[in-house]
Design a protein around this motif. Structure first.
Motif, mmCIF file in Angstrom:
data_model
loop_
_atom_site.group_PDB
_atom_site.id
_atom_site.type_symbol
_atom_site.label_atom_id
_atom_site.label_comp_id
_atom_site.label_asym_id
_atom_site.label_seq_id
_atom_site.Cartn_x
_atom_site.Cartn_y
_atom_site.Cartn_z
ATOM 1 N N ILE A 196 25.299 55.850 42.096
ATOM 2 C CA ILE A 196 24.856 55.992 40.708
ATOM 3 C C ILE A 196 23.444 56.567 40.660
ATOM 4 O O ILE A 196 23.150 57.477 39.884
ATOM 5 N N ILE A 197 22.555 56.030 41.501
ATOM 6 C CA ILE A 197 21.167 56.498 41.524
ATOM 7 C C ILE A 197 21.100 57.968 41.902
ATOM 8 O O ILE A 197 20.370 58.763 41.287
ATOM 9 N N ALA A 198 21.879 58.372 42.925
ATOM 10 C CA ALA A 198 21.880 59.770 43.357
ATOM 11 C C ALA A 198 22.367 60.686 42.244
ATOM 12 O O ALA A 198 21.796 61.763 42.008
ATOM 13 N N LYS A 199 23.413 60.268 41.539
ATOM 14 C CA LYS A 199 23.946 61.090 40.442
ATOM 15 C C LYS A 199 22.947 61.171 39.292
ATOM 16 O O LYS A 199 22.731 62.244 38.706
ATOM 17 N N LYS A 200 22.325 60.047 38.957
ATOM 18 C CA LYS A 200 21.332 60.049 37.884
ATOM 19 C C LYS A 200 20.136 60.920 38.246
ATOM 20 O O LYS A 200 19.557 61.597 37.388
ATOM 21 N N ASN A 201 19.762 60.914 39.511
ATOM 22 C CA ASN A 201 18.652 61.759 39.954
ATOM 23 C C ASN A 201 19.013 63.231 39.804
ATOM 24 O O ASN A 201 18.196 64.047 39.358
ATOM 25 N N GLN A 202 20.254 63.580 40.171
ATOM 26 C CA GLN A 202 20.718 64.964 40.007
ATOM 27 C C GLN A 202 20.728 65.347 38.535
ATOM 28 O O GLN A 202 20.266 66.432 38.151
ATOM 29 N N TYR A 203 21.252 64.455 37.706
ATOM 30 C CA TYR A 203 21.298 64.722 36.271
ATOM 31 C C TYR A 203 19.899 64.904 35.692
ATOM 32 O O TYR A 203 19.683 65.741 34.809
ATOM 33 N N SER A 204 18.944 64.106 36.172
ATOM 34 C CA SER A 204 17.582 64.202 35.637
ATOM 35 C C SER A 204 16.973 65.562 35.945
ATOM 36 O O SER A 204 16.220 66.117 35.132
ATOM 37 N N THR A 205 17.302 66.131 37.119
ATOM 38 C CA THR A 205 16.816 67.465 37.470
ATOM 39 C C THR A 205 17.401 68.511 36.531
ATOM 40 O O THR A 205 16.680 69.370 36.001
ATOM 41 N N TRP A 206 18.714 68.460 36.334
ATOM 42 C CA TRP A 206 19.368 69.405 35.426
ATOM 43 C C TRP A 206 18.862 69.253 33.995
ATOM 44 O O TRP A 206 18.609 70.237 33.311
ATOM 45 N N HIS A 207 18.714 68.011 33.565
ATOM 46 C CA HIS A 207 18.318 67.757 32.183
ATOM 47 C C HIS A 207 16.888 68.229 31.918
ATOM 48 O O HIS A 207 16.592 68.805 30.869
ATOM 49 N N SER A 208 15.995 67.984 32.869
ATOM 50 C CA SER A 208 14.603 68.406 32.690
ATOM 51 C C SER A 208 14.508 69.926 32.595
ATOM 52 O O SER A 208 13.757 70.469 31.781
ATOM 53 N N GLN A 209 15.286 70.633 33.438
ATOM 54 C CA GLN A 209 15.275 72.097 33.399
ATOM 55 C C GLN A 209 15.838 72.596 32.073
ATOM 56 O O GLN A 209 15.323 73.569 31.501
ATOM 57 N N GLN A 210 16.878 71.933 31.580
ATOM 58 C CA GLN A 210 17.457 72.327 30.301
ATOM 59 C C GLN A 210 16.464 72.138 29.161
ATOM 60 O O GLN A 210 16.306 73.019 28.309
ATOM 61 N N LEU A 211 15.760 71.003 29.159
ATOM 62 C CA LEU A 211 14.751 70.760 28.134
ATOM 63 C C LEU A 211 13.639 71.794 28.212
ATOM 64 O O LEU A 211 13.158 72.300 27.184
ATOM 65 N N PHE A 212 13.209 72.126 29.436
ATOM 66 C CA PHE A 212 12.156 73.118 29.631
ATOM 67 C C PHE A 212 12.594 74.479 29.104
ATOM 68 O O PHE A 212 11.837 75.164 28.406
#
Length: 250
Positions: A172-188
Motif C-alpha cells: 500500500i505504501i509503495a503504491k501510495k508513493n507512486q501515486y503521490s509522484t504522479w499526482h504532484s506532477q499532474q498538479l504542477f
C-alpha cells in the motif's frame, strides 16, 4: 444488452486470469490494454479469450480512453485487474437493472481488502467509483492518477466491487508513493502552486479525518496504520509539488 469489459494492465499475471473469467460472466468481449508487461499477463489474457492491445502507459485516464475505441459495445464495464464484481453487482447487471431510468454511469461501492481482511474503516468504505458506464455519453477523465468517469446522469447504487489490491502494508505504501509522484506532477502541469505549509497541514488534516472522524481509532493498529498511510499520501504529493516548484525557480 451487450457489454464490453475493459481492463488496463501492467504485470498482472497473478490476477488477470481470474479477472477475465469474472468479466465474461456478464460481458461478451473483454479488451485488455496492456502497458508492455514483462510477465505472462498478455499470454494469460489471450488464452482466456481476451483481445489484447499493447500501449505504453499514457496515464490512468488516457489509457482507459485509448481502449474505448476497441470496444464494440456501448456499455462498458471498466475494472482493474484486481477487481471483481460481488454477487449483488452481478445481479444488478445480469438482470439489466441499469436500463431502469436514463442513466449513463453507475457508481458502485468498493470493498478494499488487505489480504483477505476487509478495510471498512478510516474512510475506505464505502469508496464509490464509476466502473460501469455508457461510452456514447460518458468517458474517463484525462487524469494521470485516480481518474474519474465523466457522466451526464450518474447514479449511485448499493452494490459492490471486491478490490484485492494488496497483501501487505508495504505494498500500500509503495503504491501510495507512486501515486503521490504522479499526482504532484499532474498538479504542477495544471499550474497548481502552494506554500511550504500545505504538505504538513494536509497531512495532519488527512490523519485526523481518517483516524478520528472516520473512526479509524476503533480498529486498533490497523486503523492507525491506514490513517497514517493516508496522511503520508496527502503529505507526499504536496511535498513533491514543492520540490517541482523549487526546480522550476532554480
Amino acid at each position: 444488452m451487450a457489454i464490453s469489459g475493459l481492463v488496463i494492465t501492467y504485470n498482472e499475471e497473478k490476477m488477470i486470469g481470474k479477472c477475465i473469467d469474472a468479466l465474461f460472466q456478464v460481458c461478451d468481449e473483454v479488451i485488455i490494454v496492456d502497458s508492455m508487461s514483462s510477465d505472462k499477463t498478455v499470454e494469460i489474457a489471450k488464452a482466456k479469450g481476451a483481445v489484447v492491445i499493447s500501449q505504453s502507459f499514457l496515464g490512468d485516464g488516457p489509457q482507459r480512453s485509448h481502449g474505448l475505441q476497441f470496444c464494440k459495445n456501448d456499455w462498458i464495464l471498466n475494472l482493474d485487474a484486481d477487481e471483481f464484481l460481488d454477487t449483488d453487482a452481478l445481479d444488478f447487471i445480469k438482470n439489466e437493472k441499469y436500463l431502469e431510468g436514463n442513466y449513463d454511469g453507475f457508481s458502485f461501492r468498493i470493498k478494499n481488502f488487505l489480504g483477505n481482511k476487509l478495510i471498512d474503516f478510516a474512510g475506505w468504505y464505502p469508496d464509490h467509483k464509476v466502473r460501469f458506464f455508457k461510452k456514447t455519453t460518458a468517458h474517463p477523465s484525462d487524469s494521470v492518477v485516480h481518474q474519474k468517469i465523466s457522466t451526464t446522469n450518474e447514479k449511485k447504487v448499493p452494490v459492490h466491487i471486491l478490490h484485492y489490491g494488496w497483501n501487505s502494508l508495504e505494498q500500500i505504501i509503495a503504491k501510495k508513493n507512486q501515486y503521490s509522484t504522479w499526482h504532484s506532477q499532474q498538479l504542477f502541469d495544471q499550474g497548481k502552486r502552494i506554500n511550504p505549509f500545505k504538505p504538513v497541514l494536509n497531512g495532519l488534516v488527512s490523519f485526523f479525518r481518517c483516524y478520528i472522524f472516520k473512526k479509524g481509532f476503533l480498529n486498533g493498529i490497523d486503523g492507525l496504520s491506514i490513517s497514517l498511510i493516508q496522511a503520508f499520501f496527502s503529505y507526499m504529493k504536496y511535498a513533491k509539488l514543492i520540490k517541482l516548484q523549487r526546480k522550476e525557480n532554480s
